[in-house]
Design an enzyme around this catalytic site. Sequence first.
Site, PDB file in Angstrom:
ATOM      1  N   LYS A  50       4.903  28.254   9.474  1.00 21.85           N
ATOM      2  CA  LYS A  50       5.884  29.241   9.953  1.00 21.85           C
ATOM      3  C   LYS A  50       6.331  28.901  11.367  1.00 21.85           C
ATOM      4  O   LYS A  50       5.659  28.111  12.059  1.00 21.85           O
ATOM      5  CB  LYS A  50       5.245  30.627   9.905  1.00 21.85           C
ATOM      6  CG  LYS A  50       3.984  30.718  10.732  1.00 21.85           C
ATOM      7  CD  LYS A  50       3.175  31.951  10.378  1.00 21.85           C
ATOM      8  CE  LYS A  50       1.929  31.996  11.248  1.00 21.85           C
ATOM      9  NZ  LYS A  50       1.056  33.119  10.949  1.00 21.85           N
TER      10      LYS A  50
ATOM     11  N   TYR B  73      15.851  28.693  42.379  1.00 21.93           N
ATOM     12  CA  TYR B  73      16.431  30.045  42.336  1.00 21.93           C
ATOM     13  C   TYR B  73      15.538  31.031  43.077  1.00 21.93           C
ATOM     14  O   TYR B  73      14.307  31.009  42.908  1.00 21.93           O
ATOM     15  CB  TYR B  73      16.592  30.521  40.897  1.00 21.93           C
ATOM     16  CG  TYR B  73      17.771  29.911  40.180  1.00 21.93           C
ATOM     17  CD1 TYR B  73      19.069  30.084  40.671  1.00 21.93           C
ATOM     18  CD2 TYR B  73      17.588  29.184  39.014  1.00 21.93           C
ATOM     19  CE1 TYR B  73      20.148  29.527  40.010  1.00 21.93           C
ATOM     20  CE2 TYR B  73      18.673  28.629  38.344  1.00 21.93           C
ATOM     21  CZ  TYR B  73      19.949  28.797  38.847  1.00 21.93           C
ATOM     22  OH  TYR B  73      21.014  28.257  38.195  1.00 21.93           O
TER      23      TYR B  73
HETATM   24  C1  LIG Z   1      -0.153  32.484  10.951  1.00 18.93           C
HETATM   25  C2  LIG Z   1      -1.199  32.877  10.005  1.00 18.93           C
HETATM   26  C3  LIG Z   1      -2.306  32.045   9.801  1.00 18.93           C
HETATM   27  C4  LIG Z   1      -2.593  30.829  10.641  1.00 18.93           C
HETATM   28  O1  LIG Z   1      -3.174  31.274  11.850  1.00 18.93           O
HETATM   29  P1  LIG Z   1      -3.696  30.327  12.999  1.00 18.93           P
HETATM   30  O2  LIG Z   1      -4.323  31.247  13.963  1.00 18.93           O
HETATM   31  O3  LIG Z   1      -2.512  29.648  13.583  1.00 18.93           O
HETATM   32  O4  LIG Z   1      -4.630  29.367  12.364  1.00 18.93           O
HETATM   33  C5  LIG Z   1      -3.216  32.416   8.811  1.00 18.93           C
HETATM   34  N1  LIG Z   1      -3.029  33.542   8.085  1.00 18.93           N
HETATM   35  C6  LIG Z   1      -1.985  34.372   8.276  1.00 18.93           C
HETATM   36  C7  LIG Z   1      -1.851  35.592   7.447  1.00 18.93           C
HETATM   37  C8  LIG Z   1      -1.047  34.079   9.248  1.00 18.93           C
HETATM   38  O5  LIG Z   1      -0.022  34.917   9.439  1.00 18.93           O
END
Ligand SMILES: *Cc1c(COP(=O)(O)O)cnc(C)c1O
Length: 366
Positions: free
Chosen positions: A35, A264
């Site tokens: 994701k 800035y």
């Molecule tokens: C994003 C996510 C993961 C992966 O988590 P990490 O902490 O990056 O390993 C696993 N399970 C769910 C439901 C997630 O949303």
Amino acid sequence: MSFGARVEIRLDALKHNFEVLQGTVPGSRVMVAVKANAYGHGLVTVSRALAHHADAFAVARLSEALRLREAGIEKTIVLLGGVTNRDELALAVTHCCALVIHSEYQVALLEATKTVPVYVWLKIDTGMNRLGVAVEDANGLISRLRQIGCDRNLGLMTHFANADDVSDPTSKQQLQRFLELADHFDGDVSVANSAALLGWQALLNAPGMWHHTGETWIRPGLSLYGVSPLVGKTAADLNLRPVMQFESTLIAVKPVRQGDRVGYGGHWLAQHDSVLGIVAAGYGDGYSRCLPAATPLLVNGRRVPLAGVISMDLCAVDLGPNARDAVGDPVTLWGESLPVEEIAQCAATTAYPLLCGVTDREGRLS
Ligand SMILES: *Cc1c(COP(=O)(O)O)cnc(C)c1O
């Protein structure tokens, strides 16, 4: 080669990390979290590299799943938030997505449309109080899902809130609650993100822990990208290698006098005569404006502090009074020798938002 901020993705490190993580729960199936553009590493780049390793890919949005299918990824894609309406459901089913069901309305949607997705993960809220159905409601929903035809393609999952802190007992309590259901479950289960895998490995592998009849799936994200999910442990401690190398270049070098102000707002005041380097990296590239002065960067492999506020395309560094660095010299924002975890600490944040914020302005990630 462009002089602007750019991302190099080390696929050998990615594959190494995959193997390390797969080994944390021997015999498990691996759902790879890609994701948010694979945490800034490139959704398609990462998924193609792991297409033969992963058992499934996990995304948060349907749009991400559709991009993976367009790119020719054929493995199961899990929609971690499921779908919210009929249109999304139809598209998800057409593209063979597995759905996480976290609320009763999603069961009702499957009933109303007489749809049986390729796979359904019923998400149980064991204490995080984000997505998931209550433990008490789960068995009723499982019966309803079985009635519409979800049988071998039904799994149970949950998510830990505090797994990164191995001294916090909440994870154990969450697991206990999950096991109340999982112990009698005829199917697959999944509990562990990166922090759970690496922080609670002994618990997950304890003899007699699991009694479900199906597979055990793990869900690594951050750790796969070579970043430690645990407070007080480095990636190297965990045998993980950073996958992202975030690099740029010096595009100007100039003297600065004691008392001069930089950037800035003039927030940075030169305490002594020095040499400033101007780096072609800014928040437009994902080098977060939240990073304060003195955040380290590597110029020619040497640590130097950020000077002043990061702007959209540029930032300044204090190269020191005796600097011999020149225009065109390499700058590392984070990566090998400069862990993103350390940079995150400078801004009192975590590596997740820094990595996800990388914008890939040079278009190298797809
Ligand atoms: C994003 C996510 C993961 C992966 O988590 P990490 O902490 O990056 O390993 C696993 N399970 C769910 C439901 C997630 O949303």
